[in-house]
Each structure stands twice: as C-alpha cells, then as structure tokens.
Write a protein that holds these residues in place. Structure first.
Motif: not given
Length: 414
Positions: A159-162, A278-284, A355-368
């Motif tokens: 994800k960071e590479r993207e 927990g923090e990193e998820a909440a920040l999204q 996932i619920a807070l859409k942290e991975w939205t917009g990432t590539s299929a490989r990342t997902k």
C-alpha cells in the motif's frame, strides 16, 4: 477447571476485538492533546477497571495482594514497567521503518518472545512441548501466526508503494533499516514483558484460588499489579509531555488556550506493540474529528471528553480481562500459547476495522489479496493453536477419582 481450548479461543478473540477497537472512542475527544486523553483513559485502563473488576469478580482482593510475597509483587510490577517502556521506542520504529514494516517487525518480536520465552525459561520446551503431537501442533500455530504478521507487513508495504511521493515522505520520515531494526527489537521485546509478567504472577493466582475465587477469574488480581507498573511508565511520560507542551491545564479548562500545543509527534506517542494497530485503524475513520465550526470555537466539551476517554480506557482493559479468561481454558501445559492467540486476534480485528473504515480503498488488487491472505493466515493460526491444545492429554483434577474404565477390575473373593 477442565480445559476447553475452543472456548478459550473465543475469549481471546473477544480480547482481540477490544484491543482492535479501543482507540475509536478517542476519535471523538475534542481539543485535548494526546497526553491528556491518553492519561485520562489510562487511569481507567490501568487503575480503575482492574480494581473494579478485581473487587467484583474475585474474593478478598486486598488480602490476596497483601498475602503475595513481596518478591513476586515486585517482579510482576517491574515487568509492567518494562512493558510500558516498549512504547518509548515504538514511534521511532515507525520513523525509521515506516508504519507497516515497523509494526510488523515489532509485533513479530512481541509475539515470538512473549510466547516462547516463558516455556524456554521453565525448561518445558524440550520436555513437555516438542516431544508431543499436541505441542508440535501448537508450535505450528505459533509459526503460522508469525507468517500472518509478515504477510500483514507485506500488505502495508504494498500500500505504501502506491502512495504519492509526498505521502511516502510523511509515512517514512527518515528510513534507516539498521537503526529501525534495533529500536523495533527493543520495542517488541519490551512489549512482550506483559506476557512475562503474567507468567511470573503464578503465586498471585494460587493465592486467589485459595480464597475460593473461581478459576475463570483467577487472573484478574495479576492485572492489578502488572497494570500498576504500566501506569507508572505512562504517567511519568505524560507528565513530561505536559511540562513540554504546557497542556496540563486541559483537564479542567472549558476553553483552549491560544498558545496550547494540541498536535502530537508520532515519536512522542507512548504505545506498545499491542496498542498501536487499534489507533491506526481508528485514524482511518471517515467523518471523525472536529468539524470546521468546532475547530473555530474555543470551547472544550469537557464532560464528553471524559466520557469517551473512559470508554476507550475500559475497552482497552477488556483485552486482558478476556485474555485471563481465555488462558484458564487453554490447559496448564500450553497456556503459553495464549499470547500468540492474543496477538493474532489483535491483528485480525485491527485488519477488519481497516476494511470497514475503507483503509484499503483505492489500493491495487495485489494489495487487497495480501490483506485477505493476512486474515486467512491469522485466523488459521488461532484455529491450529486451539486444535493443538485440544489434543493435549487431560490430567485428572486433584481430589477426583480416575475414570472407572481406567481402574483395574477387582477379582471376586478379594
């Protein structure tokens, strides 16, 4: 108590849910610096909740603490202090390795050391664990958990590479693999001291049971002592930040001072490896945080800040409340595996929050796909460990007669 590994697994999952979720209420705290809301919630996490549930669910808690040998109290308390110091370098881990790699390395060290050191120190690894099929299956589950943490790190790095170049610079401020590995090692090992403290608290649990407390709740008095140590570290650090940032007035002030520092540096945040996901998820979380109107106002919602901080603090405590319950169900020989179950559960629910807070939205299929693989591997690790525990031979509880089938028949006439 008769072991029930799969019920223990459920308790550990509940603990992971609490750990992965506790930071969300903090997102509703307005116009307080990190040190103010962290210490406020921490009073509930490390002082109020342990004593409240200890007094409610166990018998004679003050007497249990008073009867515990001073050496045991000091050792367990010290492990709590050391666990708290794991957070002192956690922020530096993120600075040097980036969020994803840094968290994966620190969590890996925490899971590995917290799980394996207690049985190695006791000499049980080669006498009780490796020679048995059940022990081998449990160790396989531990290795699968570590593999799941590694996959989580790969997903984060993908994800960071993207990200844009600007976002990458914000994520990894000054990449230094060698330095980052050193601080991640320190942070991870110190974070594992919580597991060492639980292992060292055997005399407290024995005295608790002697006071007729049910086995299910026998670990709660240990949390009173360990978390007192964690409170010490966090309290001193927050006092330092209050002095540095001039933020101590916030506990009572209904307005924000113009010169107050409400922001925070990632390296100042004192979290152990078990807190941070927990923090990193909440920040999204979308839509959380102060609105434009709130930002323009100098008023501070003191009452609600205390309510949400207390809610976050008690939720945090529940991760170890359920941990101690799960540990009692895993069986005496393999209770060390509870730490791996705890770490895996934290990662599972933190990932689900992401996932619920859409942290991975917009990432590539490989990342997902890597995120999906993370969940699959971590869930599999908890099931494997639970299955391994279920294979362990069950000893007859003290005071009970052995099963009739195992008793030699009595000849007639004797």
């Amino acid at each position: 108590m008769i072991p029930n590994p799969f019920l223990g697994l459920v308790y550990h999952w509940l603990g992971g849910l609490a750990s992965g979720s506790f930071y969300v209420p903090y997102r509703f705290v307005r116009k307080w610096s990190w040190e103010t809301y962290w210490l406020t919630g921490g009073v509930f996490s490390w002082i109020i909740a342990p004593w409240l549930f200890g007094l409610t669910m166990t018998n004679d808690l003050p007497s249990v603490i008073a009867e515990t040998p001073a050496e045991t109290l000091f050792k367990v308390y010290l492990f709590g202090v050391l666990w708290g110091t794991g957070g002192l370098t956690f922020g530096l881990t993120m600075r040097y390795l980036g969020m994803s790699l840094g968290m994966a390395v620190a969590l890996g060290y925490t899971a590995a050391f917290g799980t394996m050191v207690p049985p190695i120190v006791k000499g049980e690894l080669f006498t009780k664990i490796l020679p048995t099929l059940s022990g081998q299956v449990v160790l396989l589950g531990v290795l699968v958990c570590l593999a799941g943490i590694a996959v989580a790190g790969l997903a984060g790095m993908s994800k960071e590479r993207e990200l844009s170049e600007e976002a990458k610079k914000a994520s990894i401020q000054e990449f230094d693999f060698k330095k980052g590995l050193l601080v991640a090692t320190f942070s991870g090992v110190m974070s594992a001291c919580f597991a060492f403290g639980l292992d060292a608290s055997g005399p407290i649990k024995a005295i608790t049971k002697a006071h007729q407390t049910p086995d299910l709740w026998s670990g709660l008095p240990s949390l009173v002592v360990i978390l007192a140590g964690g409170f010490t570290t966090n309290f001193l650090w927050c006092l330092f930040l209050h002095w540095k940032n001039g933020s101590a007035y916030q506990y009572l002030s209904p307005v924000v001072r113009p010169d107050a520092a409400l922001g925070r540096d990632r390296t100042e945040v004192l979290e152990t490896a078990t807190d941070a996901p927990g923090e990193e998820a909440a920040l999204q979380a979308p839509g959380l945080g102060a609105s434009a109107a709130e930002a323009a106002s100098a008023r501070v919602p003191l009452f609600w800040n205390y309510v949400f901080s207390a809610l976050a603090g008690v939720t945090w405590y529940f991760q170890f409340f359920f941990y101690t319950m799960g540990e009692t169900k895993m069986g005496e020989d393999y209770k060390f595996s509870s730490w791996t179950l705890h770490m895996a559960s934290i990662m599972i629910f933190s990932t689900l929050w992401g996932i619920a807070l859409k942290e991975w939205t917009g990432t590539s299929a490989r990342t997902k796909r890597l995120v999906a693989l993370t969940l699959a591997v971590l869930i599999a690790s908890t099931v494997i460990i639970g299955y391994g525990n279920s294979l362990a031979p069950r000893s007859t509880p003290e005071g009970e007669a052995p099963p009739a089938a195992a008793t030699a028949p009595v000849e007639a006439g004797n």
